[in-house]
Scaffold this motif. Structure first.
Motif, PDB file in Angstrom:
ATOM      1  N   GLY A   1       0.807  -1.214   0.000  1.00  0.00           N
ATOM      2  CA  GLY A   1       0.000   0.000   0.000  1.00  0.00           C
ATOM      3  C   GLY A   1       0.834   1.255   0.000  1.00  0.00           C
ATOM      4  O   GLY A   1       0.371   2.314   0.414  1.00  0.00           O
ATOM      5  N   ASN A   2       2.084   1.192  -0.441  1.00  0.00           N
ATOM      6  CA  ASN A   2       2.982   2.341  -0.450  1.00  0.00           C
ATOM      7  C   ASN A   2       2.968   3.099  -1.773  1.00  0.00           C
ATOM      8  O   ASN A   2       3.615   4.115  -1.897  1.00  0.00           O
ATOM      9  CB  ASN A   2       4.421   1.899  -0.149  1.00  0.00           C
ATOM     10  N   SER A   3       2.259   2.607  -2.753  1.00  0.00           N
ATOM     11  CA  SER A   3       2.274   3.254  -4.068  1.00  0.00           C
ATOM     12  C   SER A   3       1.150   4.286  -4.159  1.00  0.00           C
ATOM     13  O   SER A   3       0.146   4.212  -3.456  1.00  0.00           O
ATOM     14  CB  SER A   3       2.139   2.209  -5.172  1.00  0.00           C
ATOM     15  N   SER A   4       1.328   5.238  -5.074  1.00  0.00           N
ATOM     16  CA  SER A   4       0.308   6.272  -5.285  1.00  0.00           C
ATOM     17  C   SER A   4      -0.858   5.671  -6.079  1.00  0.00           C
ATOM     18  O   SER A   4      -0.776   4.555  -6.591  1.00  0.00           O
ATOM     19  CB  SER A   4       0.927   7.450  -6.027  1.00  0.00           C
ATOM     20  N   ALA A   5      -1.916   6.453  -6.226  1.00  0.00           N
ATOM     21  CA  ALA A   5      -3.108   5.976  -6.929  1.00  0.00           C
ATOM     22  C   ALA A   5      -2.813   5.704  -8.401  1.00  0.00           C
ATOM     23  O   ALA A   5      -3.297   4.709  -8.964  1.00  0.00           O
ATOM     24  CB  ALA A   5      -4.239   6.996  -6.804  1.00  0.00           C
ATOM     25  N   GLU A   6      -2.005   6.567  -9.022  1.00  0.00           N
ATOM     26  CA  GLU A   6      -1.657   6.362 -10.425  1.00  0.00           C
ATOM     27  C   GLU A   6      -0.847   5.084 -10.604  1.00  0.00           C
ATOM     28  O   GLU A   6      -1.068   4.301 -11.524  1.00  0.00           O
ATOM     29  CB  GLU A   6      -0.866   7.557 -10.980  1.00  0.00           C
ATOM     30  N   GLU A   7       0.078   4.891  -9.700  1.00  0.00           N
ATOM     31  CA  GLU A   7       0.919   3.686  -9.787  1.00  0.00           C
ATOM     32  C   GLU A   7       0.085   2.439  -9.547  1.00  0.00           C
ATOM     33  O   GLU A   7       0.275   1.413 -10.195  1.00  0.00           O
ATOM     34  CB  GLU A   7       2.076   3.762  -8.781  1.00  0.00           C
ATOM     35  N   ARG A   8      -0.856   2.513  -8.625  1.00  0.00           N
ATOM     36  CA  ARG A   8      -1.713   1.359  -8.338  1.00  0.00           C
ATOM     37  C   ARG A   8      -2.531   0.979  -9.585  1.00  0.00           C
ATOM     38  O   ARG A   8      -2.651  -0.186  -9.925  1.00  0.00           O
ATOM     39  CB  ARG A   8      -2.654   1.650  -7.173  1.00  0.00           C
ATOM     40  N   SER A   9      -3.057   2.007 -10.243  1.00  0.00           N
ATOM     41  CA  SER A   9      -3.848   1.709 -11.439  1.00  0.00           C
ATOM     42  C   SER A   9      -2.974   1.139 -12.554  1.00  0.00           C
ATOM     43  O   SER A   9      -3.390   0.225 -13.275  1.00  0.00           O
ATOM     44  CB  SER A   9      -4.598   2.961 -11.920  1.00  0.00           C
ATOM     45  N   LEU A  10      -1.738   1.630 -12.665  1.00  0.00           N
ATOM     46  CA  LEU A  10      -0.828   1.103 -13.684  1.00  0.00           C
ATOM     47  C   LEU A  10      -0.482  -0.360 -13.400  1.00  0.00           C
ATOM     48  O   LEU A  10      -0.482  -1.188 -14.310  1.00  0.00           O
ATOM     49  CB  LEU A  10       0.455   1.948 -13.741  1.00  0.00           C
ATOM     50  N   VAL A  11      -0.226  -0.677 -12.117  1.00  0.00           N
ATOM     51  CA  VAL A  11       0.113  -2.057 -11.744  1.00  0.00           C
ATOM     52  C   VAL A  11      -1.088  -2.970 -12.008  1.00  0.00           C
ATOM     53  O   VAL A  11      -0.935  -4.091 -12.505  1.00  0.00           O
ATOM     54  CB  VAL A  11       0.572  -2.132 -10.272  1.00  0.00           C
ATOM     55  N   GLU A  12      -2.311  -2.489 -11.709  1.00  0.00           N
ATOM     56  CA  GLU A  12      -3.502  -3.295 -11.964  1.00  0.00           C
ATOM     57  C   GLU A  12      -3.685  -3.554 -13.457  1.00  0.00           C
ATOM     58  O   GLU A  12      -4.051  -4.656 -13.861  1.00  0.00           O
ATOM     59  CB  GLU A  12      -4.733  -2.598 -11.383  1.00  0.00           C
ATOM     60  N   GLN A  13      -3.402  -2.531 -14.279  1.00  0.00           N
ATOM     61  CA  GLN A  13      -3.486  -2.704 -15.735  1.00  0.00           C
ATOM     62  C   GLN A  13      -2.462  -3.726 -16.221  1.00  0.00           C
ATOM     63  O   GLN A  13      -2.761  -4.579 -17.063  1.00  0.00           O
ATOM     64  CB  GLN A  13      -3.266  -1.374 -16.461  1.00  0.00           C
ATOM     65  N   LEU A  14      -1.220  -3.627 -15.670  1.00  0.00           N
ATOM     66  CA  LEU A  14      -0.170  -4.562 -16.080  1.00  0.00           C
ATOM     67  C   LEU A  14      -0.504  -5.992 -15.671  1.00  0.00           C
ATOM     68  O   LEU A  14      -0.241  -6.935 -16.405  1.00  0.00           O
ATOM     69  CB  LEU A  14       1.184  -4.141 -15.493  1.00  0.00           C
ATOM     70  N   MET A  15      -1.125  -6.145 -14.476  1.00  0.00           N
ATOM     71  CA  MET A  15      -1.500  -7.495 -14.041  1.00  0.00           C
ATOM     72  C   MET A  15      -2.619  -8.052 -14.921  1.00  0.00           C
ATOM     73  O   MET A  15      -2.653  -9.241 -15.202  1.00  0.00           O
ATOM     74  CB  MET A  15      -1.931  -7.484 -12.566  1.00  0.00           C
ATOM     75  N   ALA A  16      -3.519  -7.189 -15.364  1.00  0.00           N
ATOM     76  CA  ALA A  16      -4.618  -7.648 -16.216  1.00  0.00           C
ATOM     77  C   ALA A  16      -4.117  -8.003 -17.613  1.00  0.00           C
ATOM     78  O   ALA A  16      -4.608  -8.955 -18.237  1.00  0.00           O
ATOM     79  CB  ALA A  16      -5.703  -6.566 -16.305  1.00  0.00           C
ATOM     80  N   ALA A  17      -3.110  -7.274 -18.109  1.00  0.00           N
ATOM     81  CA  ALA A  17      -2.633  -7.480 -19.479  1.00  0.00           C
ATOM     82  C   ALA A  17      -1.530  -8.520 -19.574  1.00  0.00           C
ATOM     83  O   ALA A  17      -1.393  -9.196 -20.592  1.00  0.00           O
ATOM     84  CB  ALA A  17      -2.134  -6.151 -20.062  1.00  0.00           C
ATOM     85  N   ASN A  18      -0.733  -8.688 -18.518  1.00  0.00           N
ATOM     86  CA  ASN A  18       0.458  -9.532 -18.602  1.00  0.00           C
ATOM     87  C   ASN A  18       0.333 -10.677 -17.605  1.00  0.00           C
ATOM     88  O   ASN A  18       0.177 -10.462 -16.397  1.00  0.00           O
ATOM     89  CB  ASN A  18       1.711  -8.688 -18.305  1.00  0.00           C
ATOM     90  N   GLN A  19       0.451 -11.908 -18.079  1.00  0.00           N
ATOM     91  CA  GLN A  19       0.319 -13.098 -17.239  1.00  0.00           C
ATOM     92  C   GLN A  19       1.499 -13.201 -16.249  1.00  0.00           C
ATOM     93  O   GLN A  19       1.315 -13.639 -15.114  1.00  0.00           O
ATOM     94  CB  GLN A  19       0.251 -14.356 -18.124  1.00  0.00           C
ATOM     95  N   GLU A  20       2.682 -12.791 -16.667  1.00  0.00           N
ATOM     96  CA  GLU A  20       3.861 -12.874 -15.793  1.00  0.00           C
ATOM     97  C   GLU A  20       3.689 -11.967 -14.579  1.00  0.00           C
ATOM     98  O   GLU A  20       4.055 -12.339 -13.458  1.00  0.00           O
ATOM     99  CB  GLU A  20       5.126 -12.491 -16.575  1.00  0.00           C
ATOM    100  N   TRP A  21       3.131 -10.781 -14.780  1.00  0.00           N
ATOM    101  CA  TRP A  21       2.870  -9.873 -13.664  1.00  0.00           C
ATOM    102  C   TRP A  21       1.854 -10.490 -12.706  1.00  0.00           C
ATOM    103  O   TRP A  21       2.015 -10.383 -11.496  1.00  0.00           O
ATOM    104  CB  TRP A  21       2.351  -8.529 -14.190  1.00  0.00           C
ATOM    105  N   LYS A  22       0.857 -11.138 -13.243  1.00  0.00           N
ATOM    106  CA  LYS A  22      -0.184 -11.742 -12.417  1.00  0.00           C
ATOM    107  C   LYS A  22       0.401 -12.887 -11.577  1.00  0.00           C
ATOM    108  O   LYS A  22       0.122 -13.005 -10.376  1.00  0.00           O
ATOM    109  CB  LYS A  22      -1.319 -12.275 -13.303  1.00  0.00           C
ATOM    110  N   GLU A  23       1.236 -13.724 -12.181  1.00  0.00           N
ATOM    111  CA  GLU A  23       1.863 -14.841 -11.444  1.00  0.00           C
ATOM    112  C   GLU A  23       2.801 -14.336 -10.361  1.00  0.00           C
ATOM    113  O   GLU A  23       2.824 -14.856  -9.245  1.00  0.00           O
ATOM    114  CB  GLU A  23       2.603 -15.746 -12.430  1.00  0.00           C
ATOM    115  N   LYS A  24       3.587 -13.313 -10.703  1.00  0.00           N
ATOM    116  CA  LYS A  24       4.517 -12.761  -9.721  1.00  0.00           C
ATOM    117  C   LYS A  24       3.746 -12.131  -8.560  1.00  0.00           C
ATOM    118  O   LYS A  24       4.141 -12.240  -7.400  1.00  0.00           O
ATOM    119  CB  LYS A  24       5.417 -11.718 -10.396  1.00  0.00           C
ATOM    120  N   TYR A  25       2.607 -11.482  -8.860  1.00  0.00           N
ATOM    121  CA  TYR A  25       1.766 -10.888  -7.822  1.00  0.00           C
ATOM    122  C   TYR A  25       1.248 -11.960  -6.871  1.00  0.00           C
ATOM    123  O   TYR A  25       1.295 -11.799  -5.650  1.00  0.00           O
ATOM    124  CB  TYR A  25       0.610 -10.118  -8.449  1.00  0.00           C
ATOM    125  N   LYS A  26       0.782 -13.069  -7.410  1.00  0.00           N
ATOM    126  CA  LYS A  26       0.272 -14.155  -6.565  1.00  0.00           C
ATOM    127  C   LYS A  26       1.385 -14.725  -5.681  1.00  0.00           C
ATOM    128  O   LYS A  26       1.171 -15.010  -4.508  1.00  0.00           O
ATOM    129  CB  LYS A  26      -0.340 -15.254  -7.436  1.00  0.00           C
TER     130      LYS A  26
END
Length: 185
Positions: free
Chosen positions: A29-54
């Motif tokens: 929870g240390n990221s800004s709102a813009e960064e959070r939305s960017l990370v959510e977009q990357l997790m939705a678009a990229n499978q590697e980001w989603k796996e690393k997040y899990k």
């Protein structure tokens, strides 16, 4: 608008450090709102980001709440001391140091000191001289100390003897002090 420099991951995985840092900030929870939305977009678009997040989320859950440190029992110290007490404790130094060796070393050093003194007195001319102008009626020749003490080994030997002699004097005075205290009690 804030833009982030996102470099897609290639075969060499150059962006994995940046990806982990961004994901950890997102999880903590240390990221800004813009960064959070960017990370959510990357997790939705990229499978590697989603796996690393899990994967990082699992680590976060393991570390945050499910990990409890074990504490030793209240009798831990006493149990350890009882176990140590079962074994034979090493005897005091007095019981296993051979006193004959200590006395032999002491006699050797006193003999050396006495030898130096005898040699020094042997160099004095004991025939009385009248009118020499000195306070002593005996002529004491000027001794050339450089003949005796120009050797490094001789100097080291004398220093060691002096230190050991002072240590022995300290031990003697300490022992005497303890005896006086015991008599007063």
């Amino acid at each position: 608008m804030i833009t982030f420099n996102y470099t897609p991951l290639g075969d060499e995985g150059a962006g994995s450090d940046s990806m982990e840092i961004r994901l950890w900030d997102y999880i903590d929870g240390n990221s800004s709102a813009e960064e959070r939305s960017l990370v959510e977009q990357l997790m939705a678009a990229n499978q590697e980001w989603k796996e690393k997040y899990k994967e990082l989320l699992e680590v976060h859950h393991l570390v945050s709440g499910n990990l409890e440190l074990e504490e030793p029992s209240l009798r831990f110290t006493r149990n350890v001391m009882e176990e140590i007490g079962k074994y034979q404790i090493a005897p005091a130094a007095k019981s296993y140091i051979n006193k004959k060796i200590i006395w032999g070393i002491t006699i050797f050093f006193f003999t050396m000191i006495a030898g130096f003194l005898i040699y020094g007195f042997g160099q004095v001319n004991w025939n009385p001289t009248v009118g020499s102008g000195s306070l002593l009626p005996y002529e004491i020749p000027k001794i050339e100390w450089s003949r005796f003490f120009n050797n490094t080994y001789t100097n080291i030997f004398l220093m060691v003897n002096i230190i050991l002699g002072l240590m022995m004097l300290d031990m003697y005075l300490d022992k005497r002090k303890k005896q006086v205290k015991e008599k007063q009690l």
